[in-house]
Design a protein around this motif. Structure first.
Motif, PDB file in Angstrom:
ATOM      1  N   SER A   1      43.705   2.802  76.108  1.00  0.00           N
ATOM      2  CA  SER A   1      43.473   1.722  77.070  1.00  0.00           C
ATOM      3  C   SER A   1      44.532   1.813  78.151  1.00  0.00           C
ATOM      4  O   SER A   1      45.688   2.119  77.885  1.00  0.00           O
ATOM      5  CB  SER A   1      43.532   0.368  76.371  1.00  0.00           C
ATOM      6  OG  SER A   1      44.806   0.171  75.796  1.00  0.00           O
ATOM      7  N   LYS A   2      44.091   1.578  79.376  1.00  0.00           N
ATOM      8  CA  LYS A   2      45.038   1.618  80.485  1.00  0.00           C
ATOM      9  C   LYS A   2      44.862   0.375  81.320  1.00  0.00           C
ATOM     10  O   LYS A   2      43.788  -0.236  81.365  1.00  0.00           O
ATOM     11  CB  LYS A   2      44.855   2.880  81.319  1.00  0.00           C
ATOM     12  CG  LYS A   2      43.557   2.957  82.073  1.00  0.00           C
ATOM     13  CD  LYS A   2      43.505   4.188  82.933  1.00  0.00           C
ATOM     14  CE  LYS A   2      42.191   4.209  83.692  1.00  0.00           C
ATOM     15  NZ  LYS A   2      42.080   5.321  84.580  1.00  0.00           N
ATOM     16  N   ASP A   3      45.903   0.046  81.982  1.00  0.00           N
ATOM     17  CA  ASP A   3      45.902  -1.125  82.846  1.00  0.00           C
ATOM     18  C   ASP A   3      45.047  -0.840  84.075  1.00  0.00           C
ATOM     19  O   ASP A   3      45.167   0.220  84.691  1.00  0.00           O
ATOM     20  CB  ASP A   3      47.348  -1.431  83.251  1.00  0.00           C
ATOM     21  CG  ASP A   3      47.510  -2.787  83.903  1.00  0.00           C
ATOM     22  OD1 ASP A   3      46.480  -3.405  84.248  1.00  0.00           O
ATOM     23  OD2 ASP A   3      48.659  -3.239  84.059  1.00  0.00           O
TER      24      ASP A   3
ATOM     25  N   LYS B   1      45.382  -1.807  86.925  1.00  0.00           N
ATOM     26  CA  LYS B   1      46.228  -1.683  88.112  1.00  0.00           C
ATOM     27  C   LYS B   1      46.550  -0.222  88.424  1.00  0.00           C
ATOM     28  O   LYS B   1      46.850   0.114  89.562  1.00  0.00           O
ATOM     29  CB  LYS B   1      47.523  -2.468  87.927  1.00  0.00           C
ATOM     30  CG  LYS B   1      47.321  -3.965  87.874  1.00  0.00           C
ATOM     31  CD  LYS B   1      48.633  -4.688  87.647  1.00  0.00           C
ATOM     32  CE  LYS B   1      48.423  -6.180  87.508  1.00  0.00           C
ATOM     33  NZ  LYS B   1      49.687  -6.871  87.217  1.00  0.00           N
TER      34      LYS B   1
END
Length: 133
Positions: free
Chosen positions: A33-35, A37
């Motif tokens: 999972s990545k932000d 942003k």
């Protein structure tokens, strides 16, 4: 006495070898999972890089003189250093051969050392800014 120790080691090694094919590792799933942003930052960086005017970056001048000689120098440069772009610019009354498009002076100076082996009069400079109309 020693013979029995070697025999035990050999049997243990053979047993481990045959059972290693039967053994299985853990099975599972990996979730990354990545932000969100991060995607915005990458888009912003691309926009900044596109907006950067290439004429404001550092260049190396390798020739200053007549057009015919400038074309020969440019061809010779492109034959040897095919990975760096070369351009001929006209500034009254001479034609100049400018190479590279360097972001930092360190990058330009490192490349200058290599270029000066073939073109000893080469130097690093920042091109004059274009006048807006």
């Amino acid at each position: 006495m020693r013979f029995l120790a070697l025999e035990k080691i050999a049997i243990l090694a053979l047993t481990a070898f045959f059972y290693s094919g039967v053994a299985t590792a853990q099975q599972g799933e990996i979730n990354i999972s990545k932000d969100p942003k991060i995607d915005k930052l990458l888009t912003y960086q691309k926009e900044i890089n596109q907006e950067t005017d290439n004429d404001t970056r550092l260049k190396i001048q390798i020739f200053n003189g007549k057009l015919r000689n400038a074309q020969k120098v440019k061809s010779r440069f492109e034959a040897k250093y095919y990975d760096i772009p070369a351009n001929i610019k006209f500034e009254t009354p001479n034609y100049k051969v400018w190479v590279g498009n360097f972001r930092t002076s360190l990058e330009a100076e490192r490349y200058l050392v290599e270029v000066q082996k073939t073109f000893p009069n080469a130097f690093v400079f920042t091109p004059p800014k274009k006048k807006k109309k």
